[in-house]
Design a protein around this motif. Structure first.
Motif, PDB file in Angstrom:
ATOM      1  N   SER A 111       0.816  -1.218   0.000  1.00  0.00           N
ATOM      2  CA  SER A 111       0.000   0.000   0.000  1.00  0.00           C
ATOM      3  C   SER A 111       0.851   1.270   0.000  1.00  0.00           C
ATOM      4  CB  SER A 111      -0.943   0.017   1.207  1.00  0.00           C
ATOM      5  OG  SER A 111      -0.208   0.049   2.416  1.00  0.00           O
ATOM      6  N   PHE A 112       1.965   1.259   0.740  1.00  0.00           N
ATOM      7  CA  PHE A 112       2.765   2.476   0.883  1.00  0.00           C
ATOM      8  C   PHE A 112       3.834   2.620  -0.202  1.00  0.00           C
ATOM      9  CE2 PHE A 112       5.642   5.498   3.046  1.00  0.00           C
ATOM     10  CZ  PHE A 112       4.709   6.420   3.494  1.00  0.00           C
ATOM     11  N   VAL A 113       4.303   1.490  -0.708  1.00  0.00           N
ATOM     12  CA  VAL A 113       5.349   1.507  -1.749  1.00  0.00           C
ATOM     13  C   VAL A 113       4.879   0.643  -2.930  1.00  0.00           C
ATOM     14  CG1 VAL A 113       7.862   1.407  -2.102  1.00  0.00           C
ATOM     15  CG2 VAL A 113       6.936   1.449   0.223  1.00  0.00           C
ATOM     16  N   PRO A 114       3.764   1.004  -3.563  1.00  0.00           N
ATOM     17  CA  PRO A 114       3.164   0.146  -4.598  1.00  0.00           C
ATOM     18  C   PRO A 114       4.062  -0.100  -5.810  1.00  0.00           C
ATOM     19  CG  PRO A 114       2.139   2.319  -4.599  1.00  0.00           C
ATOM     20  CD  PRO A 114       2.982   2.239  -3.366  1.00  0.00           C
ATOM     21  N   ASN A 115       4.973   0.836  -6.096  1.00  0.00           N
ATOM     22  CA  ASN A 115       5.875   0.665  -7.244  1.00  0.00           C
ATOM     23  C   ASN A 115       7.145  -0.103  -6.887  1.00  0.00           C
ATOM     24  OD1 ASN A 115       4.142   2.193  -8.933  1.00  0.00           O
ATOM     25  ND2 ASN A 115       5.036   4.094  -8.158  1.00  0.00           N
ATOM     26  N   GLY A 116       7.278  -0.449  -5.607  1.00  0.00           N
ATOM     27  CA  GLY A 116       8.467  -1.161  -5.169  1.00  0.00           C
ATOM     28  C   GLY A 116       9.583  -0.242  -4.719  1.00  0.00           C
ATOM     29  N   PHE A 117       9.433   1.047  -4.960  1.00  0.00           N
ATOM     30  CA  PHE A 117      10.429   2.025  -4.527  1.00  0.00           C
ATOM     31  C   PHE A 117       9.791   3.413  -4.450  1.00  0.00           C
ATOM     32  CE2 PHE A 117      10.389   2.184  -9.106  1.00  0.00           C
ATOM     33  CZ  PHE A 117      10.581   3.523  -9.424  1.00  0.00           C
ATOM     34  N   ILE A 118      10.421   4.295  -3.681  1.00  0.00           N
ATOM     35  CA  ILE A 118       9.996   5.691  -3.598  1.00  0.00           C
ATOM     36  C   ILE A 118      10.978   6.502  -4.440  1.00  0.00           C
ATOM     37  CG2 ILE A 118       9.626   7.684  -2.099  1.00  0.00           C
ATOM     38  CD1 ILE A 118       7.596   5.524  -1.508  1.00  0.00           C
ATOM     39  N   SER A 119      10.471   7.171  -5.467  1.00  0.00           N
ATOM     40  CA  SER A 119      11.349   7.918  -6.371  1.00  0.00           C
ATOM     41  C   SER A 119      11.807   9.231  -5.734  1.00  0.00           C
ATOM     42  CB  SER A 119      10.633   8.221  -7.686  1.00  0.00           C
ATOM     43  OG  SER A 119       9.549   9.106  -7.451  1.00  0.00           O
ATOM     44  N   GLU A 120      12.916   9.773  -6.252  1.00  0.00           N
ATOM     45  CA  GLU A 120      13.428  11.051  -5.750  1.00  0.00           C
ATOM     46  C   GLU A 120      12.414  12.179  -5.950  1.00  0.00           C
ATOM     47  OE1 GLU A 120      17.266  12.032  -7.277  1.00  0.00           O
ATOM     48  OE2 GLU A 120      18.285  10.385  -6.233  1.00  0.00           O
ATOM     49  N   SER A 121      11.638  12.088  -7.017  1.00  0.00           N
ATOM     50  CA  SER A 121      10.661  13.152  -7.306  1.00  0.00           C
ATOM     51  C   SER A 121       9.566  13.232  -6.241  1.00  0.00           C
ATOM     52  CB  SER A 121      10.025  12.926  -8.685  1.00  0.00           C
ATOM     53  OG  SER A 121       9.307  11.706  -8.715  1.00  0.00           O
ATOM     54  N   GLU A 122       9.330  12.119  -5.524  1.00  0.00           N
ATOM     55  CA  GLU A 122       8.307  12.090  -4.478  1.00  0.00           C
ATOM     56  C   GLU A 122       8.797  12.724  -3.178  1.00  0.00           C
ATOM     57  OE1 GLU A 122       5.879   8.283  -4.264  1.00  0.00           O
ATOM     58  OE2 GLU A 122       7.535   7.606  -5.527  1.00  0.00           O
ATOM     59  N   VAL A 123      10.111  12.885  -3.041  1.00  0.00           N
ATOM     60  CA  VAL A 123      10.667  13.380  -1.773  1.00  0.00           C
ATOM     61  C   VAL A 123      11.660  14.527  -2.011  1.00  0.00           C
ATOM     62  CG1 VAL A 123      10.326  11.207  -0.536  1.00  0.00           C
ATOM     63  CG2 VAL A 123      12.440  11.551  -1.830  1.00  0.00           C
ATOM     64  N   LYS A 124      11.451  15.270  -3.074  1.00  0.00           N
ATOM     65  CA  LYS A 124      12.437  16.287  -3.469  1.00  0.00           C
ATOM     66  C   LYS A 124      12.630  17.381  -2.422  1.00  0.00           C
ATOM     67  CE  LYS A 124       9.418  19.021  -6.540  1.00  0.00           C
ATOM     68  NZ  LYS A 124       8.180  18.306  -6.748  1.00  0.00           N
ATOM     69  N   ASP A 125      11.576  17.730  -1.685  1.00  0.00           N
ATOM     70  CA  ASP A 125      11.716  18.760  -0.651  1.00  0.00           C
ATOM     71  C   ASP A 125      12.697  18.307   0.436  1.00  0.00           C
ATOM     72  OD1 ASP A 125       9.908  20.268  -2.012  1.00  0.00           O
ATOM     73  OD2 ASP A 125       8.210  19.838  -0.697  1.00  0.00           O
ATOM     74  N   GLN A 126      12.615  17.044   0.814  1.00  0.00           N
ATOM     75  CA  GLN A 126      13.505  16.502   1.838  1.00  0.00           C
ATOM     76  C   GLN A 126      14.933  16.361   1.315  1.00  0.00           C
ATOM     77  OE1 GLN A 126      12.974  15.638   5.119  1.00  0.00           O
ATOM     78  NE2 GLN A 126      10.939  16.539   4.994  1.00  0.00           N
ATOM     79  N   LEU A 127      15.076  15.990   0.058  1.00  0.00           N
ATOM     80  CA  LEU A 127      16.403  15.816  -0.533  1.00  0.00           C
ATOM     81  C   LEU A 127      17.138  17.145  -0.701  1.00  0.00           C
ATOM     82  CD1 LEU A 127      15.701  13.102  -3.259  1.00  0.00           C
ATOM     83  CD2 LEU A 127      17.205  12.831  -1.271  1.00  0.00           C
TER      84      LEU A 127
END
Length: 242
Positions: free
Chosen positions: A58-74
């Motif tokens: 449910s939380f990682v449906p694509n198998g990974f979290i992309s950089e574009s989803e967390v760009k503010d934190q990066l």
């Protein structure tokens, strides 16, 4: 693997199936992590494994979290990923570059992104299942605006619930006096096994042990080593085999 461990793994596989899930794609080293986290109790380990698979789907449906989803934190460039120390990747968190997240969902995704990428950096061709990481939490030059007890608790809760036995050791450096009470509160959320893996470095002898354990060739210069800091987003991973 010992005979008792083999029996526990076999029992766990059967119990997971009874709970409507499957262990087909997972090797014994992965299942052993869940068993160790639950004191070798196949029933508790099976329930934890099934909950992990449901959460992951449910939380990682694509198998990974992309950089574009967390760009503010990066953008803060606060996480660094060094080479392997005794087979374990070394992840460094510079707390002075961190600020409490306004977007909690993105922060949680960021925790998954950094843990997944750190663990994956130790893969040699493919995942075995028993890879672990070493963490360094550097509190140098933090001020009250950097303090994020909620964020720390979230990170530990994710580690404990969804990354069992992935943490080999966590070193905390440069803890200021005002942070002691914050750490005391965070510690209430730690399982005994997690707390036992945390070392707060407070004197020169402990610092020497810390450098010796990780290795000068792995540690950045500012921590007594010879390496350069490498930001998480600057690390390129090798393709993983199926």
């Amino acid at each position: 693997m010992e005979k008792t461990q083999e029996v526990a793994v076999t029992q766990m596989r059967t119990l997971v199936q009874k709970l409507g899930s499957s262990t087909e794609k997972y090797g014994d080293p992965t299942l052993m992590r869940f068993l160790i986290a639950r004191s070798m109790d196949p029933d508790k380990a099976a329930k934890m494994f099934v909950q992990w698979r449901k959460w992951r789907a449910s939380f990682v449906p694509n198998g990974f979290i992309s950089e574009s989803e967390v760009k503010d934190q990066l953008e803060d460039r606060k996480i660094f990923l060094q080479d392997l120390s005794n087979g374990c990747p070394v992840m460094i968190v510079k707390a002075s570059k961190h600020f409490p997240a306004k977007d909690q969902l993105q922060y949680k995704k960021f925790v998954v992104h950094l843990l997944d990428k750190t663990i994956a950096s130790s893969f040699r061709g493919r995942e075995i299942g028993n890879e672990r990481l070493i963490g360094i939490l550097d509190l140098q030059q933090i001020s009250y605006k950097n303090v994020d007890a909620r964020g720390l608790i979230t990170g530990f809760q994710f580690l404990q619930a969804y990354y069992p036995e992935r943490l080999r050791k966590l070193f905390i450096l440069n803890m200021p006096r005002f942070f002691v009470s914050v750490w005391r509160m965070v510690s209430r959320f730690l399982e005994k096994a997690t707390a036992e893996k945390i070392v707060i470095v407070t004197n020169e002898d402990e610092k020497r042990d810390f450098i010796k354990e990780i290795g000068e060739e792995i540690l950045p210069e500012e921590y007594g080593g010879q390496a350069k800091l490498v930001a998480l987003q600057d690390v390129e991973l090798s393709p993983v085999e199926d």
